[in-house]
Design an enzyme around this catalytic site. Structure first.
Site, PDB file in Angstrom:
ATOM      1  N   ASP A 197     -50.675 -18.112   4.468  1.00 22.01           N
ATOM      2  CA  ASP A 197     -51.040 -16.708   4.327  1.00 22.01           C
ATOM      3  C   ASP A 197     -52.286 -16.429   5.165  1.00 22.01           C
ATOM      4  OD1 ASP A 197     -50.925 -14.067   3.078  1.00 22.01           O
ATOM      5  OD2 ASP A 197     -52.783 -14.685   2.105  1.00 22.01           O
ATOM      6  N   THR A 223     -51.447  -9.646   8.084  1.00 23.47           N
ATOM      7  CA  THR A 223     -52.789 -10.053   8.515  1.00 23.47           C
ATOM      8  C   THR A 223     -52.726 -11.048   9.664  1.00 23.47           C
ATOM      9  OG1 THR A 223     -52.758 -11.661   6.710  1.00 23.47           O
ATOM     10  CG2 THR A 223     -53.953  -9.637   6.329  1.00 23.47           C
ATOM     11  N   THR A 224     -51.763 -11.972   9.630  1.00 25.05           N
ATOM     12  CA  THR A 224     -51.620 -12.923  10.729  1.00 25.05           C
ATOM     13  C   THR A 224     -51.214 -12.194  12.010  1.00 25.05           C
ATOM     14  OG1 THR A 224     -50.938 -14.623   9.154  1.00 25.05           O
ATOM     15  CG2 THR A 224     -50.501 -15.046  11.475  1.00 25.05           C
ATOM     16  N   ASP A 283     -48.096 -10.221  -1.791  1.00 24.05           N
ATOM     17  CA  ASP A 283     -47.862  -9.590  -0.483  1.00 24.05           C
ATOM     18  C   ASP A 283     -46.589  -8.754  -0.507  1.00 24.05           C
ATOM     19  OD1 ASP A 283     -50.126 -10.773   0.426  1.00 24.05           O
ATOM     20  OD2 ASP A 283     -49.161 -12.198   1.773  1.00 24.05           O
TER      21      ASP A 283
END
Length: 546
Positions: free
Chosen positions: A63, A97-98, A387
């Site tokens: 994550d 986010t990545t 998420d």
């Protein structure tokens, strides 16, 4: 003219190319750190805290938000990516986010090449802004309203989101679970009504959705274990309020009888507080703080269920779910707002006993019970499910979908490349660079899966140039092959495929936020031409004797 020193001796300044290079290197390093976790075949990271023996000292995760929160970053440009941009993405839409960090790093790599060609950073920023507008417009045109198929679209989005996480092997089960939980919210988007409880043991597919609210506490000894038509008083009050709490204080007495008098006076004060609580005519009392033995006995005599030491998060959520308010004084029963539910009873999960609140006032409230073999699996499962829930809530607010599996990135990249031909001057180079950076995302996804990225991405570009904008990297999503038998043949050959027919779709808002945040963070870093580190605060000498 001799140079004049303005800053203090211990202050540090970097200017011009040195400052810009420092910013680029720090931000690109963060992108390189997390890019191997991108996509359904991304790898995990082991994060070890300063004390590995402590609870939560070791985390195994892919994550992006968790990785970026856990690493200590000193570079200022890297902090822009970690603290501001990626955390904003996590808070706004819960996922991506990545992707947003990797895209920002790729944009900076392209900007570094342009700077080396003597193109001014403001020209690059202007080109990036124009390219962002083109990308946003192309993404908006390709989006599709869910309409009456919202449940089906939510399931597809949940499967796509969970496909790159630890829950991918049980994504069908958890996708159903997440969608059921979100649809219970009836569009409110209040994720506080969904409680996630982790219980060690069993396998992940034994996780389930409980339509009641679960509290990991039990009532006191000899108190009712089951209460129907509960009238609940929720409090945050010390039950030992009259004990001497001043550190180092002493009480001197001239005989043992005086000690007994002190104990009796203390008990009397406790009894007076319990009598005030019982004067509210409630049959359940929940306190954030300890209740202690004597008040517990008094509640048992009055046939009242008393629950102690409910943590702050738990009691806040309880007040929300039950429709009550947290009180700390008990002098005005008429102003207290009680919580209500139809039934409170004990239930067993594994080897643990919990309290289940059924028929709560906030009807959409529910609990998700996660099972797993190790604590690390449970924690990663919770992050993955959280998420997915955030993405689904975001989609419910604006029900538009776009193609996943790299299709949207290639779509935006292709649109930018076509429009860049209409732009004159050096700005056109920046517009083209933005498109190349977007195309790097599907390339990295393919590389992480061990596929031939050059072959697949060039095929994707050809399909999109021919107007087939829903084509993506189908081979990565073999698990969704049952949606279309023709596409399955393409996947087995290692070809690209129509990913919308395979059910690989994403929320429009998540993708839009990802592109916009990455472009804005890149612009902020590109504007930097001077880095000044302030002098540390001087400490006064410690002249105390040892």
């Amino acid at each position: 003219m001799l140079p004049v020193q303005i800053l203090k001796d211990s202050a540090h300044e970097e200017r011009g190319e040195s400052a810009r290079l420092s910013s680029f290197v720090g931000a690109i390093a963060i992108g390189d750190l997390v890019k191997s976790t991108l996509g359904p075949k991304g790898m995990d990271k082991i994060l070890i805290s300063g004390n590995p023996e402590s609870a939560g000292g070791i985390k195994v995760t892919n994550d992006g938000a968790t990785i970026l929160k856990s690493i200590g970053v000193d570079n200022p440009a890297a902090k822009v990516l970690v603290v501001h941009m990626s955390m904003t993405q996590d808070h706004e839409v819960g996922d991506g986010t990545t992707s947003v960090t990797v895209l920002a790093a790729e944009l900076l790599k392209e900007a570094e090449k342009l700077v080396n060609q003597r193109i001014h950073p403001q020209t690059i920023i202007s080109g990036y802004r124009r390219a962002l507008g083109i990308a946003q417009e192309a993404l908006k045109k390709s989006s599709i309203e869910s309409g009456d198929n919202i449940r089906e679209d939510l399931l597809k989005i949940a499967r796509t989101t969970l496909g790159s996480k630890i829950l991918s092997q049980h994504k069908e089960h958890f996708a159903q679970l997440a969608v059921d939980a979100v649809l219970r919210l009836k569009g409110s988007g209040n994720l506080d009504a969904i409680q996630i409880i982790k219980k060690l043991g069993g396998s992940m597919n034994e996780s389930y959705l409980d339509e009641g609210f679960l509290l990991e506490k039990l009532p006191g000894m000899f108190q009712p274990r089951r209460v129907e038509k509960a009238k609940i008083l929720i409090a945050n009050t010390p039950m030992d309020t009259d004990k001497v709490k001043v550190f180092g204080s002493r009480v001197r007495v001239d005989g043992v009888a005086k000690v007994a008098e002190l104990e009796a006076a203390e008990k009397l004060k406790m009894k007076e507080k319990v009598d005030k609580i019982l004067g509210h005519n409630c049959n359940v009392f929940i306190n954030r703080q300890l209740i202690y033995n004597y008040p517990e006995q008094l509640f048992a005599d009055a046939k009242v269920m008393a629950i102690e030491h409910a943590d702050f998060e738990g009691i806040e959520r309880l007040a929300l779910v039950l429709g009550g308010e947290i009180v700390s004084t008990f002098d005005s029963p008429q102003t207290a707002q009680f919580g209500y539910c139809d039934l409170i009873e004990e239930v067993m999960i594994g080897e643990d006993r919990l309290l289940r609140f059924s028929g709560v006032k906030l009807g959409e409230a529910c609990s998700v019970v996660l099972r797993g073999a190790t604590q690390q699996i449970l924690e990663e499962s919770e992050r993955s499910l959280h998420d997915a829930l955030c993405v689904l809530v975001t989609h419910v607010k604006e029900s538009k979908t776009v193609a996943g599996a790299g299709a949207s990135e290639i779509l935006m990249s292709t649109a930018i490349a076509m429009e860049a031909q209409k732009v004159a001057g050096k700005e056109a180079l920046a517009v083209e660079a933005f498109g190349r950076a977007l195309a790097q995302l599907p390339t990295i996804i393919c590389d992480n899966a061990g596929l031939d990225s050059a072959e697949l991405v060039t095929k994707l570009r050809a399909e999109h140039a021919n107007g087939r904008h829903s084509f993506g990297i189908g081979k990565l999503f073999r698990f969704l092959m049952a949606y279309d038998s023709i596409a399955f043949t393409d996947i087995e050959k290692g070809e690209v495929a129509d990913v919308t027919k395979l059910g690989v779709i994403e929320s429009y808002n998540v993708k839009l936020c990802m592109v916009s945040s990455a472009a804005e963070a890149t612009e902020q870093i590109l504007r930097v031409d001077d880095i000044i580190k302030a002098a540390p605060r001087a400490r006064a000498p410690d002249n105390r004797p040892c």
